[in-house]
Scaffold this motif. Structure first.
Motif, mmCIF file in Angstrom:
data_model
loop_
_atom_site.group_PDB
_atom_site.id
_atom_site.type_symbol
_atom_site.label_atom_id
_atom_site.label_comp_id
_atom_site.label_asym_id
_atom_site.label_seq_id
_atom_site.Cartn_x
_atom_site.Cartn_y
_atom_site.Cartn_z
ATOM 1 N N GLY B 71 -1.558 -59.513 22.453
ATOM 2 C CA GLY B 71 -1.430 -58.254 23.190
ATOM 3 C C GLY B 71 -2.270 -57.174 22.540
ATOM 4 N N ALA B 72 -2.175 -57.057 21.226
ATOM 5 C CA ALA B 72 -2.945 -56.034 20.509
ATOM 6 C C ALA B 72 -4.440 -56.274 20.698
ATOM 7 N N LEU B 73 -4.859 -57.527 20.618
ATOM 8 C CA LEU B 73 -6.286 -57.853 20.779
ATOM 9 C C LEU B 73 -6.763 -57.532 22.185
ATOM 10 N N THR B 74 -5.945 -57.887 23.205
ATOM 11 C CA THR B 74 -6.360 -57.640 24.589
ATOM 12 C C THR B 74 -6.466 -56.145 24.857
ATOM 13 N N GLN B 75 -5.494 -55.373 24.356
ATOM 14 C CA GLN B 75 -5.536 -53.925 24.590
ATOM 15 C C GLN B 75 -6.750 -53.305 23.912
ATOM 16 N N GLY B 76 -7.121 -53.832 22.749
ATOM 17 C CA GLY B 76 -8.328 -53.364 22.086
ATOM 18 C C GLY B 76 -9.568 -53.753 22.868
ATOM 19 N N LEU B 77 -9.578 -54.993 23.373
ATOM 20 C CA LEU B 77 -10.723 -55.509 24.134
ATOM 21 C C LEU B 77 -10.988 -54.658 25.366
ATOM 22 N N VAL B 258 4.997 -54.952 22.366
ATOM 23 C CA VAL B 258 4.971 -54.942 20.902
ATOM 24 C C VAL B 258 3.847 -54.074 20.315
ATOM 25 N N PRO B 259 2.595 -54.212 20.796
ATOM 26 C CA PRO B 259 1.545 -53.353 20.212
ATOM 27 C C PRO B 259 1.840 -51.870 20.403
ATOM 28 N N HIS B 260 2.508 -51.523 21.519
ATOM 29 C CA HIS B 260 2.886 -50.134 21.751
ATOM 30 C C HIS B 260 3.830 -49.631 20.688
ATOM 31 N N LEU B 261 4.842 -50.447 20.423
ATOM 32 C CA LEU B 261 5.834 -50.038 19.424
ATOM 33 C C LEU B 261 5.146 -49.801 18.092
ATOM 34 N N VAL B 262 4.234 -50.707 17.740
ATOM 35 C CA VAL B 262 3.541 -50.569 16.456
ATOM 36 C C VAL B 262 2.694 -49.301 16.459
ATOM 37 N N ARG B 263 1.984 -49.054 17.582
ATOM 38 C CA ARG B 263 1.130 -47.872 17.656
ATOM 39 C C ARG B 263 1.935 -46.586 17.565
ATOM 40 N N LEU B 264 3.081 -46.566 18.240
ATOM 41 C CA LEU B 264 3.908 -45.362 18.190
ATOM 42 C C LEU B 264 4.380 -45.097 16.772
ATOM 43 N N GLY B 265 4.659 -46.166 16.027
ATOM 44 C CA GLY B 265 5.170 -45.984 14.670
ATOM 45 C C GLY B 265 4.070 -45.768 13.640
ATOM 46 N N LEU B 266 2.956 -46.490 13.777
ATOM 47 C CA LEU B 266 1.972 -46.526 12.686
ATOM 48 C C LEU B 266 0.570 -46.084 13.095
#
Lengths: 264, 326
Positions: B71-77, B258-266
């Protein structure tokens, strides 16, 4: 030591965007690339940056073909018009990306702060990119470029309309930092639209028209009323700056007949 | 920052140990740790742990981690925080392939897994081929190619389901809801290997991926080989999601949320988003799977159903709360 376009021709479809263009950018000089919209300025800059590949002609960096230059990103930096960043990345991280070609090192944080200080954006260090105004974004972009140029290998800086839709203060900061890089021995080429600003800033002007270089030299030699009339189709008067003697361009008042001629 | 990582890893280990203890046969987390350290415990507990629970928890961790990372990779892509691995056709490919295997060939679990993986990778390959113009992969074209391929695959699945008998229909439907009940050690090894290697490769690319967020030209001017990064990302996503879908069926929303949660936190730097999504994806899928197998015991809920059921509203709540920061 120079970055050159030699006899470069580039076509998009049937149209020659650049035809047989020669441009030389020496180290230690600030050059402005001017000309009307669609003259091929940004294309020429893209070819010099290595992101566009000409159909014929050569791009040479310090005697070597640009495409064969190792670690090109350590030698030259490019400030493009827009960036598409839509993630809320902290400003410090955006600026730090300028260190990417150099590999990470312990003093990156110091370099990031120094670059932000140079563009008057120390206070933006911890802000998020998505919350910045247009002017603040341009300062941060310039800080990223300075971070990339913060190396003994750095030799050239290319700027694509670095002052477009920005206020005087931001324009002065960005061009001032570019000059600073030039005075330390770097070659700087900027695409500029504002002729008076280009004349005030550059050591040399290159005027592009319909994909060809039509004039090149000191600002006062290039910016004559006749040439402005030929290239832009606008009548203008050229004054001399009382302090610097550089040309100042004032378009003629927009009379009824010239107005209707353009809208007809 | 260091304490955050330490806390996340500890939480993951704690949740793994607890999850392995929860179920019809309850095992105290201390006993779980004791058994994992190779010490003798109750033989029944030992059997339950080593043949059922531990492989299942590990499978959940690897599949969830792979989905989070993808998910994180696709959103970056796609430079878009709303992108999902499904966009490049990976789930649609797996679904079509499994529908063919189930409806036309009455395939068993192994054949289904193999066909899911093959379908995922093949369809992503097709999307890549269509999305490439003049040797360059353009994001807009790639996105549209993915949309088209998704639509075609889903129409084909519909046609197959129309032909299917009740047993095949039921088998396919449950596959689309995802389950980790088929966990075996070889399966765990396979997913662990693929997701592990993909993670190692992906974590190396955090700098270039950040640069790509600035735009293709800006990244190229920083010396990033944009096309190479893009192809690697698509390849890694196809492998990680493909192998996950093969062994656990469709599990929605982990890759998106999941990548959203990480981005919101970090924050959005890939330096933290990639490892964070890997860990949090693992953590969430273990919790979801443990809930799935205990909430309605002795029956088992499909875990993919659960992740979507809770992930959807949770995502909505997050959007409402943080829409200013997105």
């Amino acid at each position: 030591m120079s970055l050159c376009l030699e006899d470069v021709t580039l076509r998009l479809g049937d149209r020659a965007v650049l035809s047989e263009v020669d441009i030389t950018l020496e180290r230690g000089e600030c050059v402005a690339l001017i000309g009307p919209n669609g003259a091929g300025k940004s294309t020429a800059l893209g070819v010099m940056a290595g992101s566009l590949h000409p159909r014929s002609g050569r791009v040479v960096l310090d005697g070597r073909p640009l495409v064969a230059t190792p670690h090109l990103a350590r030698r030259r930096a490019v400030l493009t018009q827009q960036s598409v960043l839509s993630f809320p990345m902290p400003v410090a991280d955006v600026v730090r990306l300028g260190r990417l070609p150099h590999g990470s090192s312990a003093d990156d944080a110091t370099r990031v702060r120094a670059a932000l200080r140079a563009v008057g954006a120390t206070h933006l260090h911890d802000r998020l990119w998505t919350q910045l105004s247009g002017g603040e974004r341009q300062r941060v972009r310039m800080a990223r470029i300075l971070c990339q140029l913060d190396s003994p290998d750095a030799a050239y800086l290319l700027l694509d309309e670095p002052t477009a839709s920005l206020d005087l203060a931001v324009a002065a900061t960005v061009l001032g930092q570019a000059t600073h890089f030039g005075r330390r021995g770097g070659g700087v080429l900027a695409v500029l639209h504002d002729l008076s600003l280009a004349a005030a800033w550059a050591d040399r002007l290159i005027l592009l028209h319909e994909g060809c270089v039509v004039a090149e030299g000191a600002p006062a030699e290039v910016l004559t009323p006749e040439r402005i009339s030929t290239v832009y189709g606008v009548r203008a008067r050229v004054f001399n700056h009382p302090d610097t003697g550089r040309p100042l361009i004032a378009p003629q008042p927009f009379e009824d007949d010239s107005w209707s001629r353009h809208t007809a | 920052m260091k304490t955050t990582w330490l806390a996340t890893v500890s939480a993951l280990l704690l949740v793994m140990a607890s999850a392995a203890g929860i179920g019809a046969v309850h095992i105290h987390p201390a006993d779980v740790l004791w058994a994992l350290l190779g010490q003798p415990v109750d033989p029944l507990h030992e059997a339950v742990l080593w043949t059922l629970r531990v492989p299942r928890v590990l499978l959940a961790a690897f599949v969830g981690g792979g989905l989070g990372l993808s998910g994180a990779l696709t959103q970056g892509l796609f430079r878009n925080p709303l992108a999902d691995p499904g966009l490049i056709g990976v789930s649609a490919g797996a679904a079509l392939s499994v529908a063919i295997a189930t409806v036309l060939f009455d395939a068993g679990p192994t054949a289904k897994a193999v066909s899911a993986f093959a379908g995922a990778v093949a369809v992503v390959g097709g999307v890549l081929k269509v999305g490439k113009m003049d040797g360059e992969m353009r994001i807009g074209v790639l996105l549209l190619a993915g949309v088209a391929v998704n639509a075609i695959a889903m129409a084909a699945v519909g046609l197959l389901l129309w032909l299917a008998d009740d047993a095949a229909l039921r088998s396919y439907t449950f596959w689309t809801m995802g389950s980790l009940s088929g966990a075996t050690w070889p399966g765990v090894g396979l997913v662990g290997g693929v997701v592990g290697l993909s993670s190692i490769a992906a974590l190396q690319m955090h700098g270039p991926l950040d640069a790509c967020l600035l735009g293709d030209d800006a990244a190229a001017h920083l010396g990033v080989r944009v096309q190479r990064v893009r192809q690697s990302v698509v390849g890694l996503v196809a492998l990680s999601v493909g192998v996950g879908v093969a062994l656990a069926g469709m599990i929605g929303f982990i890759g998106l949320v999941v990548p959203h949660l990480v981005r919101l936190g970090l924050g959005p730097s890939h330096r933290v988003v990639l490892p964070g999504s890997l860990l949090l994806g693992a953590l969430l899928l273990i919790i979801a799977d443990t809930t799935a197998r205990t909430a309605a015991a002795p029956a088992e809920l499909p875990v993919g159903l659960l992740t979507t059921l809770f992930g959807g509203p949770f995502f909505f709540a997050l959007l409402r709360r943080y829409r200013g920061a997105l």
